[in-house]
Write a protein that holds these residues in place. Structure first.
Motif, PDB file in Angstrom:
ATOM      1  N   GLY A 193       0.803  -1.218   0.000  1.00  0.00           N
ATOM      2  CA  GLY A 193       0.000   0.000   0.000  1.00  0.00           C
ATOM      3  C   GLY A 193       0.833   1.264   0.000  1.00  0.00           C
ATOM      4  N   GLU A 194       1.986   1.213  -0.597  1.00  0.00           N
ATOM      5  CA  GLU A 194       2.771   2.418  -0.833  1.00  0.00           C
ATOM      6  C   GLU A 194       3.573   2.241  -2.120  1.00  0.00           C
ATOM      7  OE1 GLU A 194       4.394   4.632   2.505  1.00  0.00           O
ATOM      8  OE2 GLU A 194       6.229   4.924   1.351  1.00  0.00           O
ATOM      9  N   GLY A 195       3.814   0.991  -2.477  1.00  0.00           N
ATOM     10  CA  GLY A 195       4.549   0.749  -3.716  1.00  0.00           C
ATOM     11  C   GLY A 195       6.006   0.399  -3.522  1.00  0.00           C
ATOM     12  N   HIS A 196       6.372  -0.037  -2.320  1.00  0.00           N
ATOM     13  CA  HIS A 196       7.758  -0.449  -2.067  1.00  0.00           C
ATOM     14  C   HIS A 196       8.146  -1.702  -2.855  1.00  0.00           C
ATOM     15  CE1 HIS A 196       8.417   1.764   2.054  1.00  0.00           C
ATOM     16  NE2 HIS A 196       8.176   2.588   1.059  1.00  0.00           N
ATOM     17  N   ASN A 197       7.196  -2.315  -3.551  1.00  0.00           N
ATOM     18  CA  ASN A 197       7.547  -3.477  -4.379  1.00  0.00           C
ATOM     19  C   ASN A 197       8.354  -3.078  -5.610  1.00  0.00           C
ATOM     20  OD1 ASN A 197       4.926  -2.286  -5.147  1.00  0.00           O
ATOM     21  ND2 ASN A 197       5.005  -3.740  -6.837  1.00  0.00           N
ATOM     22  N   ALA A 248      15.927   5.673  -3.938  1.00  0.00           N
ATOM     23  CA  ALA A 248      14.755   5.930  -4.772  1.00  0.00           C
ATOM     24  C   ALA A 248      13.498   5.626  -3.991  1.00  0.00           C
ATOM     25  CB  ALA A 248      14.805   5.077  -6.032  1.00  0.00           C
ATOM     26  N   HIS A 249      12.467   6.415  -4.210  1.00  0.00           N
ATOM     27  CA  HIS A 249      11.159   6.167  -3.600  1.00  0.00           C
ATOM     28  C   HIS A 249      10.060   6.368  -4.630  1.00  0.00           C
ATOM     29  CE1 HIS A 249       7.749   6.140  -0.906  1.00  0.00           C
ATOM     30  NE2 HIS A 249       8.557   5.551  -0.025  1.00  0.00           N
ATOM     31  N   VAL A 250       9.089   5.479  -4.587  1.00  0.00           N
ATOM     32  CA  VAL A 250       7.952   5.561  -5.506  1.00  0.00           C
ATOM     33  C   VAL A 250       7.178   6.857  -5.290  1.00  0.00           C
ATOM     34  CG1 VAL A 250       6.527   4.224  -3.904  1.00  0.00           C
ATOM     35  CG2 VAL A 250       5.908   4.291  -6.318  1.00  0.00           C
TER      36      VAL A 250
END
Ligand SMILES: [Zn+2]
Length: 523
Positions: free
Chosen positions: A128-132, A190-192
Motif C-alpha cells: 500500500g505504498e509501492g515499495h515493491n 529511490a522512492h515511488v
C-alpha cells in the motif's frame, strides 16, 4: 526516448555540470530498456510476496539471488537483520551505494489492477505504498551501470542494499551504526511517487523516534481481590493522558501519536503487562531528542502513580531528510533527459478510475517531470518521516522519486497498491532506472562531481546540524516484529505468489483485464 533524442537532450542540457559522456548514458538507458521484461517480473513478484517489515524473507532472498546471478557478491543478514543484505561489485574507483525500500504494510492487501478496495487476503499485508517497485528498479539500474562500466573499463564499485522495515522506520539507523556505509562515497536512493524528480537541502521530512513503553504491574482477580493487583494498563492510560495534557506545551512543530499495543487480556484479570507504542516527530535532531526525553519522564511519572514499573524499547528511528545538492542537480539533468514514460490511454483511464472510485481529486498521470525541489521552492514540511535520513547524514545522498504510482492516492492505504503491479508501475520504474544508472555513471566518471558532493555534505549540510540519533548501543533492531502475523497469514498469501514461468504478468495470473475501469458505481 530514443538514443538519438537522449543524446541531443543530454548534450544541450548537461553543459553546466560535470557529467558522464552522453553516449555512455545512452548505452545505460538502452540496457535498462533491454531489461523491461525482467523489471516487470521483479516488480510483480515482490508485489505478490507483500511482506511486512522484518519479514521480507522471500523478497530479500529473491532479489539477492538475482543480484548474485548478475555477478554481485552478496552478504546476507547484515547489521544483525536477517532480511538485510549488501550486493557489491567492481574494483577501484568510487564506491556508490544504491538503495530502496522493500517492505509492505499490515492490513492493506489489495488486488492489483482493480480500482475499488478489494483485498486478496483479508487483513493480510500489502504494498500500500509501492515499495515493491523500488529495489527492482535499482537492480535494473545497477545492472545497466555495470554493463557500461565493463564495456568501457570504467573503474568503480557498486553496493546495492534494501531498505528493510522502512514502514517501521526500523533499520537504517542500525545500518549506519553497524558501519554499512563505511567507505561509501555517495548514495542514490529511490522512492515511488506519481511524479519524477528529486531535490536537495532540508527536504521537510521529520526526524522521529518509534518507542514502545511496557508497564509491569501485578495481576489479581479484578473483582475478588483488586487490592492485590497493580494494573499495568493504568500506567499506559495515565501516560497517554499526561502526554495529551503536555501536548499544549510542546513546540508547534512536533507531531506525536500512539497506539496501545497491549492493553491486557480480559477485564476481570488485572493486567500485569501493558504496552503503548509512540511515534515522536519533529524537524530536527534536538527536538526529537527532547520529545523522547519528555516521553520517558512521563512514562516514569505514570509508573510511580500506579505502583508499576516501566521499561522501553526503541523500535525505530529516522533522521530528518537532507538531500545533496550537486548529486541532485546531476540526477535532475538525467531525469530531464529521460523524461516521463509514454502513458497509454489505458494507463490514464485506469488512473482516473482509481481516483473516481475512491473519491480522490482527479489528476492525470503527469506528462512533465517535477521541477527540482530546492529550499527556495519548497513550501513547508510534510509531517511524515523516512529513515533514509540516517544515511543522508552519513554519506552524500539523494532520493529520486520515480513515477510508478497514481496522483492523489493515499499512501499506507489499499488505494496506493492498486496500480503497483500494472503497466503504470512498470513504466515508471523503467524511467527511474535510467535516471539512476545515468547518475551512477556521472559519479563514477567525474571526480569533480564527487568532490562537490563531499564539499556540500561537509561544508553546507553538516554546518546546519550534526547527526545525533537517540539510539544507543543497547538498542537492537526489532527483527521479530510481524513474525506472528506472518506465521498466521503466509499460508493464505502463498496461493497468490506470482508464477512468472506460467504467466506473462501478475494481472494475467489473477485473470484481471487491463484496464479494469469498474468504479463500483452501479453497486
Ligand atoms: Zn515509503
Amino acid at each position: 526516448m530514443g538514443i538519438a533524442a537522449l543524446l541531443s537532450t543530454a548534450l544541450t542540457s548537461g553543459a553546466a555540470h560535470a557529467a558522464a559522456p552522453a553516449a555512455l548514458k545512452a548505452e545505460a538507458a538502452a540496457d535498462v530498456d533491454a531489461q523491461t521484461k525482467n523489471l516487470q517480473v521483479m516488480i510483480d513478484k515482490v508485489f505478490s510476496f507483500a511482506e511486512p517489515g522484518f519479514q521480507e524473507v522471500r523478497t530479500s532472498a529473491y532479489l539477492a539471488d538475482i543480484l548474485e546471478k548478475n555477478g554481485f557478491t552478496v552478504t546476507r543478514g547484515v547489521a544483525g537483520i536477517p532480511t538485510a543484505f549488501t550486493a557489491t561489485w567492481g574494483e577501484g574507483g568510487p564506491l556508490i551505494a544504491m538503495g530502496s525500500d522493500i517492505d509492505g504494510l499490515l492490513g492493506v492487501s489489495q488486488t492489483p489492477g482493480v480500482a475499488t478496495i478489494k483485498p486478496m487476503v483479508p487483513s493480510a499485508p500489502g504494498h500500500g505504498e509501492g515499495h515493491n517497485s523500488g529495489l527492482p528498479m535499482m537492480i535494473a539500474a545497477a545492472i545497466a551501470a555495470k554493463q557500461v562500466m565493463i564495456a568501457h573499463k570504467i573503474p568503480g564499485r557498486l553496493m546495492i542494499w534494501p531498505g528493510v522495515a522502512e514502514e517501521l522506520l526500523g533499520t537504517k539507523a542500525f545500518y549506519v551504526r553497524e558501519g554499512m556505509f563505511k567507505g561509501v562515497d555517495a548514495n542514490i536512493f529511490a522512492h515511488v511517487n506519481s511524479g519524477f524528480g528529486t531535490g536537495y537541502g532540508d527536504l521537510g521530512l521529520n526526524g522521529m523516534v518509534s518507542v514502545e513503553y511496557t508497564f509491569h504491574g501485578k495481576t489479581a482477580h479484578a473483582a475478588a481481590m483488586p487490592w492485590d493487583g497493580r494494573s499495568a494498563l493504568d500506567g499506559v492510560e495515565l501516560m497517554d493522558v499526561a502526554w495529551n495534557f503536555r501536548r499544549e506545551h510542546l513546540p508547534l512543530s512536533q507531531r506525536s501519536h500512539y497506539v496501545i499495543s497491549n492493553g491486557g487480556g480480559q477485564p476481570n484479570v488485572v493486567p500485569d503487562t501493558a504496552s503503548v507504542w509512540y511515534y515522536f516527530r519533529d524537524s530536527n535532531f534536538a527536538a526529537v531528542r527532547n520529545l523522547y526525553e519528555t516521553g520517558n519522564q512521563i512514562a516514569q511519572g505514570a509508573a510511580m502513580q500506579t505502583g508499576t514499573t516501566v521499561t522501553r524499547q526503541v523500535l525505530g528511528y529516522a533522521a530528518p531528510n537532507f538531500g545533496n545538492k550537486p548529486i541532485a542537480e546531476a540526477a535532475y539533468a538525467n531525469i530531464k533527459a529521460v523524461g516521463m514514460p509514454k502513458w497509454s490511454a489505458d494507463d490514464q483511464a485506469f488512473a482516473s478510475a482509481i481516483q473516481k472510485a475512491n473519491g480522490f481529486k482527479p489528476a492525470p498521470l503527469p506528462t512533465e517531470i517535477t521541477p527540482l525541489s530546492t529550499p527556495e521552492t519548497r513550501k513547508g514540511g510534510m509531517g511524515a518521516s523516512d529513515d533514509i535520513g540516517d544515511v543522508m547524514w552519513t554519506v552524500p545522498t539523494i532520493t529520486i522519486g520515480y513515477p510508478s504510482n497514481v496522483p492523489n492516492v493515499i499512501f499506507h492505504h489499499a488505494t496506493a497498491a492498486m496500480a503497483m503491479a500494472t503497466p503504470i508501475a512498470h513504466k515508471g520504474a523503467v524511467v527511474g532506472a535510467k535516471a539512476a544508472a545515468m547518475t551512477v555513471l556521472d559519479l563514477m566518471t567525474t571526480p569533480k562531481l564527487l568532490a562537490d558532493a563531499k564539499d556540500y555534505f561537509q561544508n553546507v549540510q553538516l554546518k546546519t546540524q550534526t547527526y545525533d540519533p537517540v539510539i544507543v548501543a543497547s538498542d537492537k533492531p526489532a527483527i521479530h516484529r510481524n513474525e506472528t502475523t506472518m506465521a498466521q497469514l503466509r499460508p493464505f498469501m502463498e496461493k497468490f505468489y506470482y508464477d512468472s514461468d506460467k504467466y506473462p504478468t501478475y494481472l494475467d495470473q489473477l485473470g484481471i483485464k487491463y484496464p479494469n475501469l469498474d468504479t463500483g458505481a452501479a453497486k
